[in-house]
Design an enzyme around this catalytic site. Structure first.
Site, PDB file in Angstrom:
ATOM      1  N   ALA A   5       0.817  -1.230   0.000  1.00 52.62           N
ATOM      2  CA  ALA A   5       0.000   0.000   0.000  1.00 52.62           C
ATOM      3  C   ALA A   5       0.844   1.270   0.000  1.00 52.62           C
ATOM      4  O   ALA A   5       0.292   2.365   0.053  1.00 52.62           O
ATOM      5  CB  ALA A   5      -0.925  -0.008   1.209  1.00 52.62           C
ATOM      6  N   ASN A  81      -2.017  -6.898  -3.905  1.00 51.98           N
ATOM      7  CA  ASN A  81      -1.429  -5.953  -4.861  1.00 51.98           C
ATOM      8  C   ASN A  81       0.099  -6.006  -4.898  1.00 51.98           C
ATOM      9  O   ASN A  81       0.692  -5.782  -5.951  1.00 51.98           O
ATOM     10  CB  ASN A  81      -1.899  -4.536  -4.478  1.00 51.98           C
ATOM     11  CG  ASN A  81      -1.080  -3.460  -5.136  1.00 51.98           C
ATOM     12  OD1 ASN A  81      -1.234  -3.197  -6.328  1.00 51.98           O
ATOM     13  ND2 ASN A  81      -0.177  -2.830  -4.375  1.00 51.98           N
ATOM     14  N   TYR A 147       8.055 -12.222 -15.905  1.00 48.68           N
ATOM     15  CA  TYR A 147       7.016 -11.360 -15.307  1.00 48.68           C
ATOM     16  C   TYR A 147       5.645 -11.770 -15.856  1.00 48.68           C
ATOM     17  O   TYR A 147       4.687 -11.936 -15.095  1.00 48.68           O
ATOM     18  CB  TYR A 147       7.299  -9.882 -15.578  1.00 48.68           C
ATOM     19  CG  TYR A 147       6.179  -9.001 -15.049  1.00 48.68           C
ATOM     20  CD1 TYR A 147       5.978  -8.849 -13.677  1.00 48.68           C
ATOM     21  CD2 TYR A 147       5.304  -8.338 -15.917  1.00 48.68           C
ATOM     22  CE1 TYR A 147       4.927  -8.071 -13.178  1.00 48.68           C
ATOM     23  CE2 TYR A 147       4.259  -7.566 -15.427  1.00 48.68           C
ATOM     24  CZ  TYR A 147       4.079  -7.431 -14.053  1.00 48.68           C
ATOM     25  OH  TYR A 147       3.039  -6.665 -13.569  1.00 48.68           O
ATOM     26  N   LEU A 179      -0.908  -0.258 -18.957  1.00 45.79           N
ATOM     27  CA  LEU A 179       0.177   0.681 -18.624  1.00 45.79           C
ATOM     28  C   LEU A 179      -0.256   1.669 -17.536  1.00 45.79           C
ATOM     29  O   LEU A 179      -1.036   2.578 -17.803  1.00 45.79           O
ATOM     30  CB  LEU A 179       0.490   1.446 -19.916  1.00 45.79           C
ATOM     31  CG  LEU A 179       1.810   2.173 -20.035  1.00 45.79           C
ATOM     32  CD1 LEU A 179       2.950   1.188 -20.114  1.00 45.79           C
ATOM     33  CD2 LEU A 179       1.795   3.056 -21.281  1.00 45.79           C
ATOM     34  N   THR A 182       3.445   4.356 -12.275  1.00 47.10           N
ATOM     35  CA  THR A 182       3.702   4.212 -10.831  1.00 47.10           C
ATOM     36  C   THR A 182       5.220   4.083 -10.693  1.00 47.10           C
ATOM     37  O   THR A 182       5.962   4.411 -11.620  1.00 47.10           O
ATOM     38  CB  THR A 182       3.037   2.913 -10.296  1.00 47.10           C
ATOM     39  OG1 THR A 182       3.643   1.796 -10.984  1.00 47.10           O
ATOM     40  CG2 THR A 182       1.532   2.888 -10.546  1.00 47.10           C
TER      41      THR A 182
HETATM   42  P1  NDP Z   1       4.781   0.228  -7.391  1.00 50.14           P
HETATM   43  O1  NDP Z   1       6.211  -0.129  -7.501  1.00 50.14           O
HETATM   44  O2  NDP Z   1       4.402   1.667  -7.386  1.00 50.14           O
HETATM   45  O3  NDP Z   1       4.151  -0.457  -6.092  1.00 50.14           O
HETATM   46  C1  NDP Z   1       4.453  -1.786  -5.754  1.00 50.14           C
HETATM   47  C2  NDP Z   1       4.099  -2.007  -4.295  1.00 50.14           C
HETATM   48  O4  NDP Z   1       4.357  -3.374  -3.971  1.00 50.14           O
HETATM   49  C3  NDP Z   1       4.956  -1.164  -3.363  1.00 50.14           C
HETATM   50  O5  NDP Z   1       4.194  -0.777  -2.260  1.00 50.14           O
HETATM   51  C4  NDP Z   1       6.037  -2.154  -2.968  1.00 50.14           C
HETATM   52  O6  NDP Z   1       6.666  -1.855  -1.742  1.00 50.14           O
HETATM   53  C5  NDP Z   1       5.209  -3.404  -2.830  1.00 50.14           C
HETATM   54  N1  NDP Z   1       6.035  -4.596  -2.784  1.00 50.14           N
HETATM   55  C6  NDP Z   1       6.899  -5.056  -3.709  1.00 50.14           C
HETATM   56  N2  NDP Z   1       7.510  -6.161  -3.263  1.00 50.14           N
HETATM   57  C7  NDP Z   1       7.005  -6.403  -2.027  1.00 50.14           C
HETATM   58  C8  NDP Z   1       7.240  -7.393  -1.052  1.00 50.14           C
HETATM   59  N3  NDP Z   1       8.125  -8.392  -1.244  1.00 50.14           N
HETATM   60  N4  NDP Z   1       6.565  -7.330   0.117  1.00 50.14           N
HETATM   61  C9  NDP Z   1       5.668  -6.346   0.331  1.00 50.14           C
HETATM   62  N5  NDP Z   1       5.422  -5.363  -0.543  1.00 50.14           N
HETATM   63  C10 NDP Z   1       6.080  -5.407  -1.710  1.00 50.14           C
HETATM   64  O7  NDP Z   1       4.070  -0.533  -8.594  1.00 50.14           O
HETATM   65  P2  NDP Z   1       2.527  -0.713  -8.988  1.00 50.14           P
HETATM   66  O8  NDP Z   1       1.639   0.021  -8.069  1.00 50.14           O
HETATM   67  O9  NDP Z   1       2.449  -0.455 -10.433  1.00 50.14           O
HETATM   68  O10 NDP Z   1       2.380  -2.284  -8.774  1.00 50.14           O
HETATM   69  C11 NDP Z   1       1.372  -2.856  -7.965  1.00 50.14           C
HETATM   70  C12 NDP Z   1       0.897  -4.142  -8.607  1.00 50.14           C
HETATM   71  O11 NDP Z   1       0.308  -3.828  -9.863  1.00 50.14           O
HETATM   72  C13 NDP Z   1       1.988  -5.160  -8.894  1.00 50.14           C
HETATM   73  O12 NDP Z   1       1.487  -6.444  -8.584  1.00 50.14           O
HETATM   74  C14 NDP Z   1       2.214  -5.025 -10.393  1.00 50.14           C
HETATM   75  O13 NDP Z   1       2.709  -6.203 -10.972  1.00 50.14           O
HETATM   76  C15 NDP Z   1       0.801  -4.714 -10.840  1.00 50.14           C
HETATM   77  N6  NDP Z   1       0.662  -4.088 -12.156  1.00 50.14           N
HETATM   78  C16 NDP Z   1       1.268  -2.906 -12.427  1.00 50.14           C
HETATM   79  C17 NDP Z   1       1.088  -2.297 -13.664  1.00 50.14           C
HETATM   80  C18 NDP Z   1       1.780  -1.038 -14.076  1.00 50.14           C
HETATM   81  O14 NDP Z   1       1.859  -0.745 -15.295  1.00 50.14           O
HETATM   82  N7  NDP Z   1       2.277  -0.242 -13.172  1.00 50.14           N
HETATM   83  C19 NDP Z   1       0.204  -2.916 -14.656  1.00 50.14           C
HETATM   84  C20 NDP Z   1      -0.362  -4.178 -14.266  1.00 50.14           C
HETATM   85  C21 NDP Z   1      -0.175  -4.702 -13.036  1.00 50.14           C
HETATM   86  P3  NDP Z   1       8.181  -1.313  -1.678  1.00 50.14           P
HETATM   87  O15 NDP Z   1       8.065   0.159  -1.902  1.00 50.14           O
HETATM   88  O16 NDP Z   1       8.606  -1.698  -0.311  1.00 50.14           O
HETATM   89  O17 NDP Z   1       8.944  -2.010  -2.772  1.00 50.14           O
HETATM   90  C1  8X3 Z   2       2.343  -4.225 -15.895  1.00 44.29           C
HETATM   91  C2  8X3 Z   2       1.910  -3.880 -17.271  1.00 44.29           C
HETATM   92  O1  8X3 Z   2       2.470  -4.187 -19.736  1.00 44.29           O
HETATM   93  O2  8X3 Z   2       4.219  -3.354 -18.257  1.00 44.29           O
HETATM   94  O3  8X3 Z   2       1.907  -5.489 -15.536  1.00 44.29           O
HETATM   95  O4  8X3 Z   2       3.554  -5.645 -18.166  1.00 44.29           O
HETATM   96  S1  8X3 Z   2       3.099  -4.285 -18.392  1.00 44.29           S
END
Ligand code: NDP
Ligand code: 8X3
Length: 246
Positions: A5, A81, A147, A179, A182
């Site tokens: 979060a 998440n 991934y 996309l 973040t």
């Molecule tokens: P961010 O990097 O902004 O956020 C990721 C979050 O996950 C951070 O809070 C991070 O914490 C936490 N996290 C990572 N590894 C761990 C761990 N081992 N234990 C606890 N917390 C962890 O990326 P997003 O918000 O984009 O990603 C969130 C989710 O959305 C992911 O599952 C990602 O695969 C998915 N996603 C993202 C997309 C995108 O384009 N951005 C598209 C599709 C899916 P910390 O700061 O400590 O690393």
């Molecule tokens: C995150 C979206 O297209 O970068 O899952 O894999 S992408």
């Protein structure tokens, strides 16, 4: 309960579920950032508690979840998440360490949280698991290999869980963003901010809030409605591989 979060989609979910009037359990690895977010939301009247753990550490996660006071134990919505991508290179050149971190976080971490939280939901005959999958789980894109495979696993595990809780009123959703701007790409490129910024050039990407809106919608749908899966793309994105930049 929202894992990861502290940033991006997880933080968007924290803010949107708070606006929705929910009590929040926010989890993450960065205790200081979690406390800042707790204060921000508490100032607006939201009850928030935080748990600091790494989803890859099953013992730590178990201890934290079991440490929740009685009044926080009945979790209605779990947003799985926490996750990440590391690297973007051909499968035959990838890093063993990056692969392991992605598999341990995106698959095993999600499973740990599911195993810890869902039994209570089934026993209460009430609850909702919202897994954050990805368009990457629908089809591999070049150099996405491991991934994409982890997000494909999220899809299969979400579908499997939905089958396994179908006799209860528990609902299971796979949200599959495209996309989203973040910290995702900074992490993927190991802190190369210029390379990360290029990912979002020439296209208006989604935001964490856009995905959070869908999560809040799914969680608040009438009890007989199960939003099983939603693919959310930026308007100029056709698929995981096709992005039209202007
Ligand atoms: P961010 O990097 O902004 O956020 C990721 C979050 O996950 C951070 O809070 C991070 O914490 C936490 N996290 C990572 N590894 C761990 C761990 N081992 N234990 C606890 N917390 C962890 O990326 P997003 O918000 O984009 O990603 C969130 C989710 O959305 C992911 O599952 C990602 O695969 C998915 N996603 C993202 C997309 C995108 O384009 N951005 C598209 C599709 C899916 P910390 O700061 O400590 O690393
Ligand atoms: C995150 C979206 O297209 O970068 O899952 O894999 S992408």
């Amino acid at each position: 309960m929202i894992t990861g979060a502290t940033s991006g989609i997880g933080l968007g979910c924290a803010r949107k579920f708070a606006e929705n009037g929910d009590k929040l359990i926010l989890t993450g690895r960065n205790g200081q950032r979690l406390e800042e977010i707790r204060k921000e939301l508490a100032d607006k009247g939201t009850q928030v508690t935080t748990l600091v753990f790494d989803v890859r550490d099953r013992e730590q996660a178990t201890r934290c979840v079991h440490s929740l006071p009685e009044e926080w134990r009945e979790i209605d919505v779990l947003v799985n998440n926490a996750g990440l991508a590391l690297g973007l290179e051909p499968e035959y050149e990838g890093s063993f360490d990056d692969w392991e971190t992605m598999i341990d976080t995106n698959i095993k971490g999600l499973l740990t949280m599911t195993r810890l939280i869902v039994p209570g939901m089934v026993a209460r005959d009430r609850g909702h698991i919202i897994n954050i999958g990805s368009v990457a789980g629908d089809a591999a894109y070049s150099n996405g290999n491991v991934y994409c495979a982890t997000k494909s696993a999220v899809k299969t595990l979400t579908d499997g869980l939905r089958l396994d809780v179908a006799s209860s009123a528990v609902r299971v959703t796979n949200l599959k963003p495209g996309l989203v701007e973040t910290n995702f790409s900074n992490t993927r490129f190991h802190g190369d901010t210029e390379r990360a910024a290029n990912v979002y050039k020439g296209i208006k990407p989604l935001t964490g809030d856009d995905i959070a809106d869908v999560a809040v919608y799914a969680a608040n749908a009438p009890a007989h409605v199960q939003i099983a899966e939603v693919l959310i793309l930026a308007t100029h994105q056709g698929s995981g591989s096709v992005i039209v930049r202007k």
